[in-house]
Structures are given as structure tokens and as C-alpha cells.
Design a protein around this motif. Sequence first.
Motif, PDB file in Angstrom:
ATOM      1  N   ASN A 342       0.743  -1.121  -0.079  1.00 36.42           N
ATOM      2  CA  ASN A 342      -0.101  -0.089   0.065  1.00 36.42           C
ATOM      3  C   ASN A 342       0.930   1.145   0.001  1.00 36.42           C
ATOM      4  O   ASN A 342       0.824   2.124  -0.729  1.00 36.42           O
ATOM      5  CB  ASN A 342      -1.031   0.010   1.094  1.00 36.42           C
ATOM      6  CG  ASN A 342      -2.071   1.033   1.161  1.00 36.42           C
ATOM      7  OD1 ASN A 342      -2.316   1.758  -0.009  1.00 36.42           O
ATOM      8  ND2 ASN A 342      -2.616   1.420   2.208  1.00 36.42           N
ATOM      9  N   ARG A 680      -9.444  -1.669   6.372  1.00 41.45           N
ATOM     10  CA  ARG A 680     -10.181  -1.654   5.106  1.00 41.45           C
ATOM     11  C   ARG A 680     -11.437  -0.681   5.195  1.00 41.45           C
ATOM     12  O   ARG A 680     -11.701  -0.696   6.472  1.00 41.45           O
ATOM     13  CB  ARG A 680     -10.300  -3.139   4.373  1.00 41.45           C
ATOM     14  CG  ARG A 680      -8.971  -3.765   4.473  1.00 41.45           C
ATOM     15  CD  ARG A 680      -9.565  -5.262   4.038  1.00 41.45           C
ATOM     16  NE  ARG A 680     -10.321  -5.379   2.759  1.00 41.45           N
ATOM     17  CZ  ARG A 680     -11.003  -6.418   2.468  1.00 41.45           C
ATOM     18  NH1 ARG A 680     -11.135  -7.424   3.373  1.00 41.45           N
ATOM     19  NH2 ARG A 680     -11.603  -6.497   1.164  1.00 41.45           N
ATOM     20  N   ARG A 713     -15.053   0.464   9.848  1.00 38.68           N
ATOM     21  CA  ARG A 713     -15.167   0.222   8.451  1.00 38.68           C
ATOM     22  C   ARG A 713     -16.173   0.679   7.512  1.00 38.68           C
ATOM     23  O   ARG A 713     -15.846   0.643   6.412  1.00 38.68           O
ATOM     24  CB  ARG A 713     -15.134  -1.416   8.451  1.00 38.68           C
ATOM     25  CG  ARG A 713     -14.045  -2.188   9.507  1.00 38.68           C
ATOM     26  CD  ARG A 713     -12.741  -1.901   9.018  1.00 38.68           C
ATOM     27  NE  ARG A 713     -12.235  -0.953  10.114  1.00 38.68           N
ATOM     28  CZ  ARG A 713     -11.125  -0.093  10.084  1.00 38.68           C
ATOM     29  NH1 ARG A 713     -10.209  -0.052   8.883  1.00 38.68           N
ATOM     30  NH2 ARG A 713     -11.163   0.572  11.127  1.00 38.68           N
TER      31      ARG A 713
END
Length: 754
Positions: A342, A680, A713
Motif C-alpha cells: 500500500n 479496510r 470500517r
Amino acid sequence: MALIYLEPLSRRASKSDILALLDSAGGLDRRRVGRLELRGRQAVVEVPDGWEARLVKILDGRQFGERRIRAWSTGAAAAGRGQEDHFQRLGRLLDLESRAEAQRAAEQARRLKPEDAQQTGNTLVGLVVADEQAGLGGRYLVQLGKPGGAPLPWTRLDVGSPVVLSPEGKKGTVPICRNGPEGASHKWGLSPFSAPVYRGVVCERGERVICVALDRLPEDLAEHETWRVDLTFDEVAVTRQRAALEQARLARGDRSAVLRDVLLGQRQPEFGLDPAVRPLDGSLNPVQCEAVQFALSARDVGLIHGPPGTGKTRVAAEVIRQAVRRGRRVLACAPSNMAVDNLFERLLAFGERAVRLGHPARVLPELREHTLDLLVERHQDVRLARKLVKQALLLFREAGRYTRAAPQPGARRQLREDAKSLLADARRLEMQAVESILGSASVLCATTTGLDSQILGNRRFDLAVIDEACQSTEPGCWIPILRCDRLVLAGDHCQLPPTVLSQEAAAEGFGVSLFERLMALDGPRIARRLKVQYRMHSSIMEFPSREFYEGDLEADDSVRGHLLADLPGMAAAGKGDSPHLCAAPSGPFRQMGTVPFSPLEFLDTAGAGFDEELEPDGESRLNRQEAELVVRKVRELLEAGLAPADMAVIAPYAAQVRLLRELLAVSGLEIDSVDGFQGREKEAVVISLVRSNAKGEIGFLADVRRMNVAMTRARRRLLIVGDSATLAGHPFYARLIEHCQGSGAYKTVWEEAE
């Protein structure tokens, strides 16, 4: 006098409280205590020689106020008396954790039936070889799938997972721990079963196939009809961590020793003045820019505290880019391959000269061309080296070839010597290529445990940046720390801690990351918190912000009022004719149709008889009626037009996850535990809390950091399903329910039935 350290202390702990503890619990008269210094949440106490070992033994793990504290001491004097210092203790806990990992792998291989092992998500069984080929820097790729091309079951085996490939039908070798004499270190090896296993790494995983990269191609690949793939522990990583701890412990008179003393709280961290930051990334907000400036000013260590959705990795990337512009050599790390990729992807997108270290199979396919292995393969020196190797092999064959005529004396020896010389030249060219590539890179990226000394040699860096630092146990961080002069850690200790399998190691604090320890030690001085989040509707953000971040979080205008109804393809359709009112971005309510698209909802099942139960032949818990309710709510969203890929279903218990997967076999819909979703986000999240019993027992739901991760999330809608009668006995859940009631987000299952 000797020094002992106590941490983490309550913010309200005073010197008088500590003196009273030493007197009442340790038997040390307060008049014999020397210097006593409070450093944030750590106390440094000077005690008479000979008392430190006794006090550490008594106080370590003792309840002090509202928490259990760690007690420890460092220094040659302590080590000379046989007392554990900080690094020896971490090494012992690392061994406990390694032992637990190996034992879990061995038990699953020995005790679980293949189908049961597959249900854990750590194993795939009944696989057939679909293809094999060379690739990924000279490694061998074996593609496996189910017979007939059937879809693979749910699995935790993902790109980068270390695995063993073994044939079925015969017992293969599994990792075991061979115990040495009492007090001796444990030795790891493979159990002596008949069939071989092949260690590898998952390099690709699709819906129907999984591809494993191996260093050598199995010679018996065609001899077995079916194969299995098992997750295994990383022996090399453990060895590197153990070596780093010992190196840190013994460091004297160098930069590593100074940095070690700062990180142990024995030396005050220093900050200087760096040129004002002119953002390279124009999207950074003022708080993020201030955090970048602060990190660059740290002469020893600086922490970036990034709550959910606040752009922590973006800030870490900016710190790296700014450091490169200042002529600094940077090492960028993270505990997991996904987290490294990432950060690596961001750096490449900004045009930085970054190189990824580590096994190419552990890197996302779209990034592999930037790995060291594949860059080396394409280097002109290595292409020449390959030709030299071929010439050397021809000379070896010629030297060994039988001929009728006797060769000239010494001819064969000369051929072999020439071949060896060619191989030496080839190795030299390969090393030149590696040095050339590493030397031309501005940033090297790797996992914390993926730094290979054989490749890096004695190379040092001006700055090391460790992203997602809270997901690593402390030993993993010491590998990059020993190669840098300055350190920046980015993470959030209010989310999930590192995964620790050994209960004994966890009880002694092995799950406390370096980031969390430093926050407790001197957080206000060495850390900066990001405050503007770009993920959650303000209604979803409000409760986690108040509970975990002192109410500091702010929702950016781009997300403050966004709703599911604003997504393309969403329909306001459902049962009944009466409209459902949903919070609008401006605060008042507006009609949205008959589907409840409110951003936050707690659906209470109290009194409905939705009782939890233990999974048959297991220790995990499930709640069948609650699962059926969750299925209905998910179906409503799908029917309203929400794409399965935009939704997640989270349950804290593996048994509930398995049950929900059976009931909701929807392609693209992710159903997993909290751990599977850290870092996420999804447009909508449905959480099934499972616990419902007369005793009010909530098990590990009491670790509210898991709930923080689960709730944060969601971008536009968060639905929590649980039993308030069971949950409200815990203060955190009582406050959550009260918050939902006060904000109009509370609903009972009885209202749902109407």
C-alpha cells in the motif's frame, strides 16, 4: 543504586502512589528509594542494589490502579545477576510465540480431518495440479485447483502467505518443536514423516485456483493425484527477530545504542528545526502537514497517531518524500506485505525511485516489476552473468565427458578451473547488479522481518518509517530500527493489537506493540494525532471518536453527510407503502423511501430468545437466530441495489462467520472476523455480536478495540445486531446503546417484526 521501570501507569498515578506500592507490595521502605521520576506513563525508580530483581518479580504483572503494570530493569549489572532485561524478556516471549505457532500447525495436521482443517481457513485440501511453470525470478510456480474446476472454499491463504505443499494420501512433514533440556532453547524442525513437503509462498489466488511459488520444483509432482496446502510459520522471520534483539541489547557507543536508550525511556528524545514543509501532496490538510513537519523534526523518534480514515499512510508517504528531498536515505517498512505494498504503491504513483525487497510472490502482481529480484533479472550485468553460467556448465560437461583418446595432462582440471572462474565472474556480476539497483533507489521498501542482511550488508539509513506499527510485536520492529538513525512510527494503538497465539506470552504483554508502549511512555511529547477523517458519515464517527480519541475526530465535508441512497444504482424500494425517514447531511430528516438507509442503527434482540450456543465439536460460539436476522438485513440492502462488493458482514466469532457464509453464499460479499477487515472499508457494514446469555458473559467482546475496528470500517451505513440485556453489563456497550438511543439510531427486533 539500581533502576527499575514501571509502565504503563494511570494518568492519575502520583509519586506517593508508587512509593506506597513499593512499600506495601515490595517491602521496600520509601526512605530507601532514591530518585523517582515520572515520564508520561512510565516511572523510573532508583532502588538499592540487590533489590531490583526482587521488586521486578513481585511487581511485574501486578494490578496497580485500573491496569496491570510491567516492571523491568536494564543494564549489565542486572544481566550479571541473571535477571532478565527488556530484550531477554522479549526473546523469551518470542520463543513462546514461535512454539505456539508451530504447535498449532502440528496439531491441525495431526488431529483435524482434512475437511475440518479446511474449515479453519488455514488449509486447502483435495487440490489437483492445473499447471506448472518457471517464473518470478527463477522460482517455480505450481497452480492448483479443485477437480473439475470447482470454486475454492473460503480461505485465509492469501498472496504472500508462507505455506507448505504436501501430497495427500500419505503423512507429510509438519513443523514441530523439539524440546531441549530444561532451560535450554527450543529447536525447530520437521517431524519425520515419509512424504516430503515443499515450502513456498502463495503468489496468486483466484476464485478457482491458487498459485504457489517454490524455490524448487517437486520431483514427485506427477506421482500424486491430490495435494494439500497448509499455512505455516515463518522460521526465517523468527531467527531475524531473535538476532535483532540480541544486537540491540549489546549495542554500545553507537547510534543504535542511543536510539535504544531513547526507546527504553532512559534518554530524552530530541527534536530540532527542519525547513518548513511545502507539501508535495497538495491534498494534505493542515493537521496532516503539521504531523509531517513534526515527524521530520524528530532527531530520534516521532509517532504519527492515525485514527481510522485519517490518511495515516498518505502522511507516512509524505514524510518519506520530504526526507528524500532533504537528501536522506529512507527505509520504508510495515509488518505485513499488504501494508508495505500500500505504501510502496503510493510512492511509485508519486514517481519516487522505490525498490521493493522480499519474495516477489508476496508482492501484488501489478507491483512485481519493481521488486529487487525482477529488476536484477532484467539488469544487463545479470544477462551477461547468465551467459557465463551456461558457458561454465558446458565446460563442466566437457571435462566430465568420456573420450577414447586420453586428454592432455591437466586438461580436465583446467576445464573445471575455467568453469569455476566463469561462475565466480557470474556471481560478481550479479552482486554488482544488486548493488547498482539498491544504490540508485531513493527508498527501499520491505516488511519489518523481510530485511535480509545478505542483500543489504551493512547498509544504514538516515530514516526508517514503519507504517501500521501497532500490528507488529516489538521484536519485529527492532530489525529496521538497528539500520536507521531516526525512526518514525505510524499507527493506531486504539485498534487491533498484534496477533499473539501464545496465551502465556500474551499474559506477559507480548501483544503490546512498540508504538503502544511509547504512547504510554511519553505520548504527548513524541506523537501527533491526525484528526480529519475521510471515511465515515458523521453519525458513524461520533461514538468511536468520543470513546477512543477524546472526541477529536472531524468528518471531512466530502463524507460528513454521505448516504447509501446517494450511490448510483441504489433504489428506495422495499416492503410497505409508508416512507422511511433518513438523516440528511444537513441534520433534519428527509423522505428516502421504504428501505432504512440511516447511517447508524443498533438492532436490539433482547427478549427474542436469540440464544448463543457453542459450535458442535468446537470452542467458538454462534447464534443461529441472529444469523438469520442478519441475512434478512443483508438481503434488503442487496435488493435495494447495493453491490455485494460494497458490503461487509463482520462477526467476532469464527463459528458465526462460518454459519453466515453458509447462509449468504453471495459472490463478492465478504464475511469475516474483525481481524480480516483491519485497514479496510466498505460502504455498508453489518456486525453480528453473537453473545446472548442470562449471565451477561461477553467473552473477548470485552476487548473494545475490536469493536472500534468493526464500527469504523463503514462509510455510509453501520448496522449493529446484538442483545442489549447481555451486552449492557459492560460499560462500553452500555454507552454505545445509550448513544444509539439518544441519536434515534436504536431499534428493537420487535419493531422490526412490525
